[in-house]
Write a protein that holds these residues in place. Structure first.
Motif, mmCIF file in Angstrom:
data_model
loop_
_atom_site.group_PDB
_atom_site.id
_atom_site.type_symbol
_atom_site.label_atom_id
_atom_site.label_comp_id
_atom_site.label_asym_id
_atom_site.label_seq_id
_atom_site.Cartn_x
_atom_site.Cartn_y
_atom_site.Cartn_z
ATOM 1 N N ILE A 128 -31.687 -21.987 -22.878
ATOM 2 C CA ILE A 128 -31.233 -23.386 -22.896
ATOM 3 C C ILE A 128 -30.449 -23.675 -21.621
ATOM 4 O O ILE A 128 -29.556 -22.912 -21.246
ATOM 5 N N ASP A 129 -30.782 -24.759 -20.946
ATOM 6 C CA ASP A 129 -29.942 -25.218 -19.836
ATOM 7 C C ASP A 129 -30.118 -26.724 -19.702
ATOM 8 O O ASP A 129 -31.224 -27.232 -19.906
ATOM 9 N N MET A 130 -29.056 -27.417 -19.387
ATOM 10 C CA MET A 130 -29.148 -28.866 -19.257
ATOM 11 C C MET A 130 -29.553 -29.286 -17.841
ATOM 12 O O MET A 130 -29.482 -30.446 -17.484
ATOM 13 N N GLU A 131 -29.904 -28.312 -17.014
ATOM 14 C CA GLU A 131 -30.682 -28.611 -15.804
ATOM 15 C C GLU A 131 -31.874 -27.676 -15.884
ATOM 16 O O GLU A 131 -31.864 -26.735 -16.667
ATOM 17 N N ASP A 132 -32.895 -27.910 -15.062
ATOM 18 C CA ASP A 132 -34.110 -27.149 -15.343
ATOM 19 C C ASP A 132 -34.452 -26.043 -14.351
ATOM 20 O O ASP A 132 -35.358 -25.266 -14.584
ATOM 21 N N SER A 133 -33.663 -25.915 -13.264
ATOM 22 C CA SER A 133 -34.122 -25.008 -12.202
ATOM 23 C C SER A 133 -34.157 -23.541 -12.620
ATOM 24 O O SER A 133 -35.120 -22.837 -12.298
ATOM 25 N N VAL A 134 -33.160 -23.054 -13.352
ATOM 26 C CA VAL A 134 -33.148 -21.614 -13.686
ATOM 27 C C VAL A 134 -34.201 -21.301 -14.749
ATOM 28 O O VAL A 134 -34.999 -20.367 -14.601
ATOM 29 N N VAL A 135 -34.237 -22.115 -15.796
ATOM 30 C CA VAL A 135 -35.214 -21.866 -16.875
ATOM 31 C C VAL A 135 -36.638 -22.073 -16.361
ATOM 32 O O VAL A 135 -37.567 -21.368 -16.794
ATOM 33 N N CYS A 178 -19.813 -32.089 -26.866
ATOM 34 C CA CYS A 178 -19.758 -33.348 -27.619
ATOM 35 C C CYS A 178 -20.957 -34.261 -27.364
ATOM 36 O O CYS A 178 -21.289 -35.088 -28.198
ATOM 37 N N GLU A 179 -21.571 -34.143 -26.184
ATOM 38 C CA GLU A 179 -22.724 -35.021 -25.899
ATOM 39 C C GLU A 179 -24.044 -34.284 -26.098
ATOM 40 O O GLU A 179 -24.857 -34.646 -26.924
ATOM 41 N N HIS A 180 -24.233 -33.204 -25.309
ATOM 42 C CA HIS A 180 -25.523 -32.512 -25.401
ATOM 43 C C HIS A 180 -25.697 -31.785 -26.730
ATOM 44 O O HIS A 180 -26.822 -31.615 -27.200
ATOM 45 N N GLY A 181 -24.586 -31.339 -27.302
ATOM 46 C CA GLY A 181 -24.678 -30.633 -28.582
ATOM 47 C C GLY A 181 -25.382 -31.477 -29.640
ATOM 48 O O GLY A 181 -26.496 -31.149 -30.080
ATOM 49 N N PRO A 182 -24.769 -32.616 -30.040
ATOM 50 C CA PRO A 182 -25.418 -33.459 -31.057
ATOM 51 C C PRO A 182 -26.811 -33.932 -30.627
ATOM 52 O O PRO A 182 -27.736 -33.992 -31.422
ATOM 53 N N GLN A 183 -26.945 -34.246 -29.318
ATOM 54 C CA GLN A 183 -28.222 -34.768 -28.821
ATOM 55 C C GLN A 183 -29.353 -33.732 -28.975
ATOM 56 O O GLN A 183 -30.488 -34.077 -29.281
ATOM 57 N N TYR A 184 -29.039 -32.468 -28.760
ATOM 58 C CA TYR A 184 -30.077 -31.415 -28.787
ATOM 59 C C TYR A 184 -30.066 -30.570 -30.049
ATOM 60 O O TYR A 184 -30.823 -29.613 -30.161
ATOM 61 N N GLN A 185 -29.205 -30.934 -30.995
ATOM 62 C CA GLN A 185 -29.061 -30.102 -32.201
ATOM 63 C C GLN A 185 -30.409 -29.862 -32.901
ATOM 64 O O GLN A 185 -30.753 -28.741 -33.263
ATOM 65 N N GLY A 236 -18.211 -23.404 -16.724
ATOM 66 C CA GLY A 236 -18.952 -24.635 -16.440
ATOM 67 C C GLY A 236 -18.996 -25.543 -17.657
ATOM 68 O O GLY A 236 -18.096 -25.485 -18.514
ATOM 69 N N GLY A 237 -20.049 -26.376 -17.748
ATOM 70 C CA GLY A 237 -20.139 -27.308 -18.856
ATOM 71 C C GLY A 237 -21.187 -26.927 -19.888
ATOM 72 O O GLY A 237 -20.938 -26.973 -21.095
ATOM 73 N N THR A 238 -22.368 -26.515 -19.418
ATOM 74 C CA THR A 238 -23.464 -26.277 -20.374
ATOM 75 C C THR A 238 -23.240 -24.996 -21.176
ATOM 76 O O THR A 238 -23.232 -25.008 -22.410
ATOM 77 N N GLY A 239 -23.083 -23.869 -20.471
ATOM 78 C CA GLY A 239 -22.884 -22.603 -21.180
ATOM 79 C C GLY A 239 -21.661 -22.688 -22.069
ATOM 80 O O GLY A 239 -21.687 -22.362 -23.263
ATOM 81 N N SER A 240 -20.581 -23.163 -21.473
ATOM 82 C CA SER A 240 -19.303 -23.232 -22.156
ATOM 83 C C SER A 240 -19.348 -24.201 -23.360
ATOM 84 O O SER A 240 -18.987 -23.833 -24.490
ATOM 85 N N LEU A 291 -22.208 -26.383 -24.553
ATOM 86 C CA LEU A 291 -23.381 -26.323 -25.428
ATOM 87 C C LEU A 291 -23.534 -24.907 -26.014
ATOM 88 O O LEU A 291 -23.970 -24.748 -27.165
ATOM 89 N N GLY A 292 -23.171 -23.899 -25.222
ATOM 90 C CA GLY A 292 -23.242 -22.512 -25.720
ATOM 91 C C GLY A 292 -22.377 -22.326 -26.959
ATOM 92 O O GLY A 292 -22.804 -21.727 -27.947
ATOM 93 N N THR A 293 -21.166 -22.868 -26.923
ATOM 94 C CA THR A 293 -20.298 -22.711 -28.096
ATOM 95 C C THR A 293 -20.719 -23.663 -29.228
ATOM 96 O O THR A 293 -20.500 -23.363 -30.396
#
Ligand SMILES: Nc1nc2c(ncn2[C@@H]2O[C@H](COP(=O)(O)OP(=O)(O)OP(=O)(O)O)[C@@H](O)[C@H]2O)c(=O)[nH]1
Ligand SMILES: [Mg+2]
Length: 473
Positions: free
Chosen positions: A84-91, A124-131, A159-163, A165-167
């Protein structure tokens, strides 16, 4: 047979994942390209060695000997991974790079452009959005397990995503799969902070780790960087030579995290004369629910510098022991056998050419040197795994639950306070939908509670139980 699902979130989590899967395959003699097959394989028959712990192999294909990644792809074998990543370059690299075909497309979740180094955006944003999307990935992966044992989550906390959305995902795992173990490897950028808002992100993520993970194996970038600086590059750096920057050393640093994860999961992937599984680590290493952070250390011998002689001498084992317990080889800044450490629990895992008496002699040395709680001195977890790391004869892996881990929490709180006192950068968090200041207050409280507990345990006096004297009649 137990199975694990690896959940890699954000840039750091996915970069560690991209270093980990080739190494896992290498340990099963399934190199990425067939040309690199070893002359003397570490294992002879993959089906005997719980290949399906980390890979989904259909029943009909379980007796096949896979010789390279292409064999896996031809036989529709997939890594038990959710990326999971909220940008796409690594995945995106998993779809086109050297691991192409190993991951299930249904378990790759990306967006653009990321979570802006903001825990609140991730949680708070990506979590509910991608749940719902993430829940579908989880269901898809869980349905492909016969006996799911645990989830292993990997992400950075700075950072923001791992920290964030990861939690959030950890929170979901606790809600939807409460009986399945939730192991986590958070990467802390303490001491090498390169994200200004990381003090907030670190603390908010730490509270969620304390709440939802069952066992946490933290890693600090400053420790990884020190190991890389002093060990791997020693030969050609020269005294006083330029020091590596985080940027140039990231691959080497990630390789150390991967080595740790391979040791940690070795008992679930390979048999042993004194076998262990990861749930045993949790039971043995976590004496109280809030004391779930565990320091790990090992002898950092890479494949090229490993012990390759036919058997390992007792002097080499002694060296491995000293290295595995030494503060310079811990992946978190602690000195487990030092004066400021009280050990709550300890585990030694010998891999390859190791026998129980080797471990027992190591234990005696730890007992002579370290400080313990009243209950922890006489009971240490010992384990043997038959298979050594790739290209090595033997290796020793240590785990310590120590009060010295309070140093990490003090550092997190200190950095947080200096930013929070001035309310700097706070508006980025408060403007997020669903974010409220209680997230901060709960995090401060959780960290203070843990610090208080470490303090109490440090001050606890060892019980002095008088030995029973034989009765004279
Ligand atoms: N050890 C290690 N640390 C990393 C790696 N990538 C990033 N970091 C550290 O992790 C922190 C930032 O986290 P990232 O993983 O880049 O952030 P993210 O989770 O993708 O979140 P956003 O980009 O903010 O959405 C920084 O302190 C980086 O130095 C890596 O591959 N290995
Ligand atoms: Mg990112």
């Amino acid at each position: 047979m137990s199975e694990f699902i690896v959940i890699q979130v954000g840039q750091c989590g996915n970069q560690i994942g991209s270093a980990m899967w080739p190494q896992i395959l290498q340990e099963y003699n399934v190199p990425i390209t067939p040309t690199t097959i070893q002359e003397t394989p570490t294992i002879k028959n993959q089906s005997d060695y719980r290949f399906s712990s980390f890979f989904n192999v259909s029943k009909a294909k379980q007796d096949i000997q896979f010789n390279c990644l292409q064999d896996l792809i031809d036989n529709k074998v997939k890594a038990r991974a959710i990326c999971i990543d909220m940008e796409d370059s690594v995945v995106a690299r998993f779809k086109t790079g050297k691991l192409k075909g190993l991951f299930d497309d249904k378990c790759l979740v990306t967006n653009y452009p990321g979570s802006g180094n903001n825990w609140a955006e991730g949680f708070c944003e990506h979590g509910p959005q991608y749940q719902e999307v993430i829940l579908n990935c989880l269901r898809h992966s869980v349905e492909r397990c016969d006996s799911l044992h645990g989830f292993l989550t990997m992400f950075s906390t700075g950072g923001g995503t791992g920290s964030g959305l990861g939690t959030f995902v950890l929170n979901m795992l606790a809600d939807f799969y409460p009986k399945i173990e939730r192991f986590s490897t958070p990467v802390y950028s303490t001491g090498t902070e390169d994200v200004i808002t990381s003090p907030y992100n670190n603390l908010l993520a730490t509270q969620k780790l304390l709440e939802h993970a069952t066992c946490v194996f933290p890693v600090e970038n400053r420790c990884l960087l020190n190991i890389v600086n002093t060990k791997y590059r020693k030969t050609f750096m020269g005294k006083g030579g330029p020091h590596l920057t985080m940027f140039s050393a990231t691959d080497d640093m990630n390789r150390i995290v991967v080595d740790m994860l391979l040791h940690l999961t070795s008992g679930s992937r390979f048999p042993g004369r004194l076998n262990f599984d990861m749930n045993e680590i949790n039971t043995n290493m976590v004496p109280f629910p809030e004391m779930k952070f565990i320091s790990s250390g090992f002898n950092h011998i890479t494949t090229s510098g490993g012990i390759t002689a036919k058997s390992t001498s007792s002097r080499q084992k002694e060296e491995m022991f000293l290295a595995a317990c030494h503060r310079s080889n811990q992946l978190i800044q602690v000195d487990p056998l030092g004066p400021k450490s009280v050990l709550l629990s300890s585990t030694l895992i010998g891999r390859g050419d190791y026998i129980i008496t080797d471990l027992q002699s190591h234990i005696e040395k730890i007992q002579a040197k370290a400080k313990f709680t009243p209950w922890s001195k006489k009971s240490m977890k010992l384990a043997l795994c038959n298979v050594a790391p790739n290209g090595q004869k033997a290796a020793l892996f240590s785990l310590f639950n120590t009060t010295a881990l309070s140093g990490l929490f003090v550092h997190l709180k200190g950095h947080f306070d200096s930013l929070f006192r001035k309310k700097a950068h706070l508006h980025h968090y408060t403007k997020m939908n669903n974010f409220d200041m209680n997230y901060f207050y709960e995090s401060i409280e959780a960290v203070e509670t843990v610090l208080q507990k470490y303090d109490e345990l440090e001050k606890m006096k060892p019980l002095n139980v008088p030995r029973l004297k034989p009765q004279i009649r």
